[in-house]
Design a protein around this motif. Structure first.
Motif, PDB file in Angstrom:
ATOM      1  N   LEU A 198      39.568  36.566  34.842  1.00  0.00           N
ATOM      2  CA  LEU A 198      39.690  37.854  35.527  1.00  0.00           C
ATOM      3  C   LEU A 198      41.139  38.108  35.933  1.00  0.00           C
ATOM      4  N   THR A 199      41.799  37.083  36.431  1.00  0.00           N
ATOM      5  CA  THR A 199      43.210  37.214  36.822  1.00  0.00           C
ATOM      6  C   THR A 199      44.044  37.699  35.638  1.00  0.00           C
ATOM      7  N   ALA A 200      43.865  37.061  34.492  1.00  0.00           N
ATOM      8  CA  ALA A 200      44.611  37.459  33.298  1.00  0.00           C
ATOM      9  C   ALA A 200      44.246  38.868  32.867  1.00  0.00           C
ATOM     10  N   ASP A 201      42.957  39.210  32.956  1.00  0.00           N
ATOM     11  CA  ASP A 201      42.508  40.547  32.579  1.00  0.00           C
ATOM     12  C   ASP A 201      43.137  41.624  33.463  1.00  0.00           C
ATOM     13  N   LEU A 202      43.429  41.271  34.707  1.00  0.00           N
ATOM     14  CA  LEU A 202      44.076  42.204  35.630  1.00  0.00           C
ATOM     15  C   LEU A 202      45.596  42.255  35.440  1.00  0.00           C
ATOM     16  N   GLY A 203      46.095  41.483  34.486  1.00  0.00           N
ATOM     17  CA  GLY A 203      47.522  41.489  34.199  1.00  0.00           C
ATOM     18  C   GLY A 203      48.330  40.590  35.100  1.00  0.00           C
ATOM     19  N   LEU A 204      47.675  39.628  35.742  1.00  0.00           N
ATOM     20  CA  LEU A 204      48.349  38.709  36.659  1.00  0.00           C
ATOM     21  C   LEU A 204      48.446  37.329  36.031  1.00  0.00           C
ATOM     22  N   ARG A 205      49.405  36.557  36.498  1.00  0.00           N
ATOM     23  CA  ARG A 205      49.621  35.224  35.937  1.00  0.00           C
ATOM     24  C   ARG A 205      49.647  34.141  37.024  1.00  0.00           C
ATOM     25  N   ARG A 206      49.180  34.459  38.221  1.00  0.00           N
ATOM     26  CA  ARG A 206      49.163  33.494  39.312  1.00  0.00           C
ATOM     27  C   ARG A 206      47.834  33.608  40.060  1.00  0.00           C
ATOM     28  N   ILE A 207      47.313  32.456  40.476  1.00  0.00           N
ATOM     29  CA  ILE A 207      46.063  32.459  41.234  1.00  0.00           C
ATOM     30  C   ILE A 207      46.061  31.294  42.219  1.00  0.00           C
ATOM     31  N   GLY A 208      45.498  31.538  43.411  1.00  0.00           N
ATOM     32  CA  GLY A 208      45.258  30.483  44.377  1.00  0.00           C
ATOM     33  C   GLY A 208      43.927  29.815  44.093  1.00  0.00           C
ATOM     34  N   MET A 209      43.758  28.584  44.593  1.00  0.00           N
ATOM     35  CA  MET A 209      42.547  27.822  44.309  1.00  0.00           C
ATOM     36  C   MET A 209      42.157  27.039  45.557  1.00  0.00           C
ATOM     37  N   ALA A 210      40.875  26.682  45.632  1.00  0.00           N
ATOM     38  CA  ALA A 210      40.369  25.850  46.727  1.00  0.00           C
ATOM     39  C   ALA A 210      39.324  24.904  46.170  1.00  0.00           C
ATOM     40  N   PRO A 211      38.999  23.842  46.905  1.00  0.00           N
ATOM     41  CA  PRO A 211      37.993  22.907  46.393  1.00  0.00           C
ATOM     42  C   PRO A 211      36.612  23.527  46.214  1.00  0.00           C
ATOM     43  N   ALA A 212      36.288  24.539  47.042  1.00  0.00           N
ATOM     44  CA  ALA A 212      34.968  25.165  46.991  1.00  0.00           C
ATOM     45  C   ALA A 212      35.065  26.543  47.651  1.00  0.00           C
ATOM     46  N   PRO A 213      34.096  27.428  47.394  1.00  0.00           N
ATOM     47  CA  PRO A 213      34.140  28.764  48.020  1.00  0.00           C
ATOM     48  C   PRO A 213      34.000  28.686  49.534  1.00  0.00           C
ATOM     49  N   ILE A 214      34.529  29.718  50.204  1.00  0.00           N
ATOM     50  CA  ILE A 214      34.377  29.797  51.665  1.00  0.00           C
ATOM     51  C   ILE A 214      33.844  31.159  52.100  1.00  0.00           C
TER      52      ILE A 214
END
Length: 268
Positions: free
Chosen positions: A22-38
């Motif tokens: 989805l990030t790439a589809d939105l034209g972005l090349r950076r994403i944050g990440m976490a061990p699990a959803p919050i």
């Protein structure tokens, strides 16, 4: 350099591999990440946890390489009563493996001596993995302001201890753009962008922060001035979880694309 990215809570629990797509589809090349959803999970995505799923970690690395997307922040680290940051070594290993240069902690612990000790350990553990360690201050609990966060970092004394500036928390804490501009650029390791009303209209600050932020330009924050006050090159992650739009049936792509477009206009 395109420094705009997407924060993981904006995807409301989506599988990280799909979030990278989805990030790439939105034209972005950076994403944050976490061990699990919050966050809440209005789209009813399947649960996931990187700490117990090494195959998913490998799949994230593959998807990131295929889409030319960088993992720019590791989140989900809490300094709080009843938790020992030493127990998060495995999660830090995962963020380092994914290539995140920065890991972020939120201090909920109000015993200041313990908070400093735990963040100091967090910073040392991050440093051993070649990572910067940021603190994300926010109103309603200490440290609540830029000044308090800087004092906390000075007390801890970790050379890799830095600030994460979240636009919502910066301006809701009463800070001014002049205060942001006056910061040592070397102390700002990461920035999160959203919009919110000023003053707040929601009663529950945490609920609003996790679930109902606005696209840039839809609230009252001076975001153009804020962005101009930041050091060149720092990642700006869109942190715009919008549960109400998901509950209305809107897809994440349709909800987030206007936010990306608005942020790009502000950053042009």
């Amino acid at each position: 350099m395109d420094r705009l990215g997407l924060e993981f809570i904006s995807t409301l629990g989506m599988n990280p591999v799909d979030a990278i797509g989805l990030t790439a589809d939105l034209g972005l090349r950076r994403i944050g990440m976490a061990p699990a959803p919050i966050t809440a999970n209005p789209h009813r995505f399947a649960p996931w946890d990187l700490r117990s799923d090494p195959a998913l970690v490998r799949a994230i690395k593959t998807a990131a390489a295929e889409h030319d997307v960088e993992i720019t922040l590791g989140e989900g680290f809490l300094i709080m009563p009843g938790l020992a940051i030493a127990d998060m070594a495995g999660a830090l290993d995962i963020m380092a493996e994914l290539g995140a240069p920065v890991v972020n902690a939120v201090v909920i612990e109000q015993d200041r001596a313990r908070a400093a000790d735990e963040f100091g350990l967090f910073a040392r553990m991050a440093g051993e993995r070649g990572l910067a360690a940021t603190i994300e201050f926010m109103p309603l609990m200490w440290p609540a302001t830029i000044a308090e966060a800087l004092a906390f970092l000075a007390e801890v004394g970790a050379p890799n201890g830095k600030l994460l500036l979240d636009a919502m928390h910066v301006y809701r804490s009463g800070a001014t753009t002049a205060q942001v501009a006056a910061l040592d650029p070397a102390m700002i390791a990461y920035v999160q962008l959203c919009d919110v009303p000023l003053p707040a209209r929601a009663d529950d600050y945490g609920e609003e922060a996790r679930h109902e932020r606005l696209c840039p330009g839809e609230g009252d924050l001076p975001l153009a001035d804020f962005l101009r006050a930041l050091p060149v090159g720092v990642t700006v992650g869109l942190e715009v979880p919008m549960v109400s739009k998901a509950e209305s049936g809107m897809s994440l792509r349709d909800a987030l694309r206007p936010c990306v477009e608005a942020a790009r206009r502000l950053m042009a």
